[in-house]
Design a protein around this motif. Structure first.
Motif, short mmCIF file in Angstrom:
data_model
loop_
_atom_site.label_atom_id
_atom_site.label_comp_id
_atom_site.label_asym_id
_atom_site.label_seq_id
_atom_site.Cartn_x
_atom_site.Cartn_y
_atom_site.Cartn_z
N GLY B 14 6.03 -2.94 -6.78
CA GLY B 14 7.30 -2.77 -7.49
C GLY B 14 7.14 -2.84 -9.00
N GLU B 15 6.01 -2.34 -9.49
CA GLU B 15 5.72 -2.48 -10.92
C GLU B 15 5.93 -1.19 -11.71
N LEU B 16 6.31 -0.10 -11.04
CA LEU B 16 6.41 1.16 -11.77
C LEU B 16 7.79 1.35 -12.39
N GLU B 17 7.82 2.16 -13.44
CA GLU B 17 9.10 2.53 -14.05
C GLU B 17 9.86 3.41 -13.07
N PRO B 18 11.20 3.39 -13.17
CA PRO B 18 12.02 4.11 -12.18
C PRO B 18 11.61 5.58 -11.98
N ALA B 19 11.30 6.29 -13.06
CA ALA B 19 10.99 7.72 -12.91
C ALA B 19 9.73 7.93 -12.06
N GLN B 20 8.70 7.17 -12.40
CA GLN B 20 7.44 7.31 -11.67
C GLN B 20 7.60 6.81 -10.22
N ARG B 21 8.40 5.80 -10.12
CA ARG B 21 8.67 5.23 -8.80
C ARG B 21 9.31 6.27 -7.86
N ALA B 22 10.28 6.98 -8.40
CA ALA B 22 10.97 8.00 -7.61
C ALA B 22 10.01 9.12 -7.24
N GLU B 23 9.17 9.49 -8.19
CA GLU B 23 8.21 10.56 -7.97
C GLU B 23 7.28 10.19 -6.81
N ILE B 24 6.82 8.95 -6.82
CA ILE B 24 5.90 8.53 -5.78
C ILE B 24 6.60 8.36 -4.44
N ALA B 25 7.81 7.86 -4.48
CA ALA B 25 8.57 7.73 -3.23
C ALA B 25 8.70 9.09 -2.56
N ALA B 26 8.94 10.13 -3.37
CA ALA B 26 9.06 11.48 -2.81
C ALA B 26 7.73 11.94 -2.22
N ALA B 27 6.65 11.64 -2.93
CA ALA B 27 5.33 12.04 -2.44
C ALA B 27 4.99 11.35 -1.12
N LEU B 28 5.40 10.09 -1.01
CA LEU B 28 5.08 9.31 0.20
C LEU B 28 5.77 9.89 1.43
N GLU B 29 6.98 10.43 1.20
CA GLU B 29 7.71 10.97 2.33
C GLU B 29 7.00 12.16 2.93
N LYS B 30 6.28 12.90 2.09
CA LYS B 30 5.60 14.10 2.58
C LYS B 30 4.21 13.80 3.07
N ASP B 31 3.67 12.67 2.71
CA ASP B 31 2.25 12.42 3.00
C ASP B 31 2.06 11.06 3.68
N PRO B 32 1.95 11.06 5.00
CA PRO B 32 1.80 9.79 5.74
C PRO B 32 0.54 9.02 5.35
N ALA B 33 -0.50 9.74 4.94
CA ALA B 33 -1.74 9.04 4.56
C ALA B 33 -1.50 8.19 3.32
N LEU B 34 -0.75 8.76 2.37
CA LEU B 34 -0.41 8.00 1.16
C LEU B 34 0.45 6.79 1.52
N ALA B 35 1.42 7.05 2.40
CA ALA B 35 2.31 5.96 2.81
C ALA B 35 1.51 4.84 3.47
N ALA B 36 0.50 5.21 4.24
CA ALA B 36 -0.32 4.20 4.90
C ALA B 36 -1.11 3.37 3.88
N ARG B 37 -1.54 4.04 2.80
CA ARG B 37 -2.27 3.28 1.77
C ARG B 37 -1.35 2.26 1.10
N VAL B 38 -0.12 2.68 0.84
CA VAL B 38 0.84 1.74 0.24
C VAL B 38 1.09 0.58 1.20
N GLU B 39 1.22 0.93 2.48
CA GLU B 39 1.49 -0.10 3.48
C GLU B 39 0.34 -1.11 3.55
N LYS B 40 -0.88 -0.64 3.39
CA LYS B 40 -2.03 -1.56 3.39
C LYS B 40 -1.95 -2.55 2.23
N HIS B 41 -1.54 -2.03 1.08
CA HIS B 41 -1.39 -2.95 -0.07
C HIS B 41 -0.35 -4.01 0.24
N ARG B 42 0.75 -3.58 0.86
CA ARG B 42 1.82 -4.54 1.15
C ARG B 42 1.39 -5.55 2.20
#
Lengths: 164, 252
Positions: B14-42
């Motif tokens: 939760g450290e990103l600025e809102p704009a970048q955060r939104a950009e990444i959230a959109a990318a995660l929706e399209k890419d399960p592999a990316l989402a899995a990497r985020v999930e591992k961090h969490r």
């Protein structure tokens, strides 16, 4: 100094659980951690005049603990008392009957991290500080904090294995 | 979208600025592999934080309370095994710093998490042993995990089984409570033994506490949440899994 000693003493008592936790993330076992807490609290009382008015006592204490821990490791390493992490394995961080199996395994993994990564992980992941707060306390740029944190995390993930 | 690990980590924290955060959230929706990497961090963050969270609930040694009070205030006599939790009145005005965390921890304390010396009582060592770099169930605990059904257990049993569920890896996990030592934990089937990734002390003093809905210590609950796939098993599924000797479940 604006706070009365009674007020400080009450705040210090309230901070003890968090100081013990921070010390525990840095030390191999709770006994060493409590020794660290004790020396830090004693230092704080001796240097209370250095606490700036309006400064956060908690942040100040964490900073003292960080410095005390690093000083202590330097001193022990000069005396040859600190085994390199690779040599360890002889003394588990806590006994396997410790109340928390997870504490045991995570603590072992933390102990293998280099100092600077361990501090970054302790402040952000365990204490829940923001990157900004943690980098301020460690007196390093936020980018440095971020890369130490990332390296510490991948080392921890490797040591702990993925959750089953 | 090519994202480096530090950016994903900062997103997870939760450290990103809102704009970048939104950009990444959109990318995660399209890419399960990316989402899995985020999930591992969490998941790692939850695991590390959960492990050390128990220290907050441990009784503070009297020698530390004495030095914290300073030389002006002589320490009261040590009080033996009496656990001194800070009173609500003391805690409420705590430091403004991380107040949310304090409240969360206070809630955990109310649930009776971790009174560490309890876990040192004699019942535990024979039931939990270290081996192959992990803790595993032994003795009565292993037997209960093998045989006992949550839906059908004696109220005075030495071991209570809580939730049984399938982990994301397909193996079965079961939460348990050892009443003699007041220890709660999670066990996951690995080969032919039960590995124990987490234990925490549950206050076993109150008889009613056992049945209380919220009686799973938060460290154990976090470990469950990090692993569970789907819902906990209902009684018939639990029976079938037991009768199949807890062989890994087929992936759904």
């Amino acid at each position: 100094m604006t706070s009365a000693p009674e007020e400080i003493s009450g705040q210090l008592v309230e901070l003890l659980p968090r100081l013990r936790r921070f010390a525990r993330t840095l030390s191999r076992n709770q006994h060493d951690a409590d020794d660290l807490v004790q020396s830090v609290v004693e230092r704080a009382w001796r240097h209370l005049d250095q606490l700036k008015p309006g400064a956060n006592l908690g942040s100040w204490m964490f900073g003292i603990m960080k410095n005390a821990w690093i000083d202590d490791r330097r001193a022990k390493s000069r005396r040859g008392e600190v085994a390199l992490p690779e040599d360890s394995g002889e003394h588990p961080a806590v006994s396997p009957v410790d109340s928390n199996a997870s504490l045991w395994s995570v603590s072992e993994a933390m102990n293998k991290l280099p100092e600077e990564q361990r501090l970054a992980v302790a402040l952000v992941l365990v204490e829940g500080m923001s990157y900004k707060e943690a980098s301020g306390l460690l007196e390093i740029p936020i980018g440095t904090l971020t890369s130490r944190l990332a390296r510490g995390r991948s080392a921890l993930a490797a040591a702990l294995g993925d959750p089953s | 979208m090519n994202l480096d690990d530090e950016t994903l980590m900062a997103y997870a924290d939760g450290e990103l600025e809102p704009a970048q955060r939104a950009e990444i959230a959109a990318a995660l929706e399209k890419d399960p592999a990316l989402a899995a990497r985020v999930e591992k961090h969490r998941a790692l963050r939850a695991e590390v934080a959960g492990a050390f969270a128990t220290v907050l609930g441990d009784p503070v040694p009297e020698r530390l309370r004495a030095v914290a009070k300073g030389s002006a205030a002589p320490a009261p006599r040590a009080r033996g095994n009496v656990v001194q939790f800070p009173t609500r009145g003391n805690r409420a005005p705590a430091t403004p710093w991380r107040a949310r965390e304090w409240l969360a921890m206070a809630a955990s304390l109310v649930l009776g998490v971790v009174i560490s010396w309890r876990a040192l009582s004699p019942a535990t060592p024979q039931m939990i042993a270290a081996g192959n770099g992990a803790l595993a169930a032994r003795g009565a605990l292993a037997t209960a995990l093998d045989r006992q059904l949550a839906s059908n257990q004696a109220s005075d049993a030495e071991v209570s089984i809580g939730l049984t569920f399938k982990s994301r890896g397909g193996s079965y996990c079961r939460s348990f409570t050892l009443h003699a030592s007041g220890t709660a934990g999670l066990a996951c089937r690995s080969g032919d033994e039960w590995r124990i990734p987490v234990t925490a002390s549950a206050d076993a003093a109150g008889g009613d506490f056992r049945q209380a809905a919220g009686s799973i210590p938060s460290a154990v609950m976090q470990a469950i949440e990090a692993r569970i796939a789907g819902d906990p098993l209902a009684a018939p599924e639990e029976t079938r899994a037991r009768d199949a000797a807890w062989k890994p479940a087929r992936q759904p």
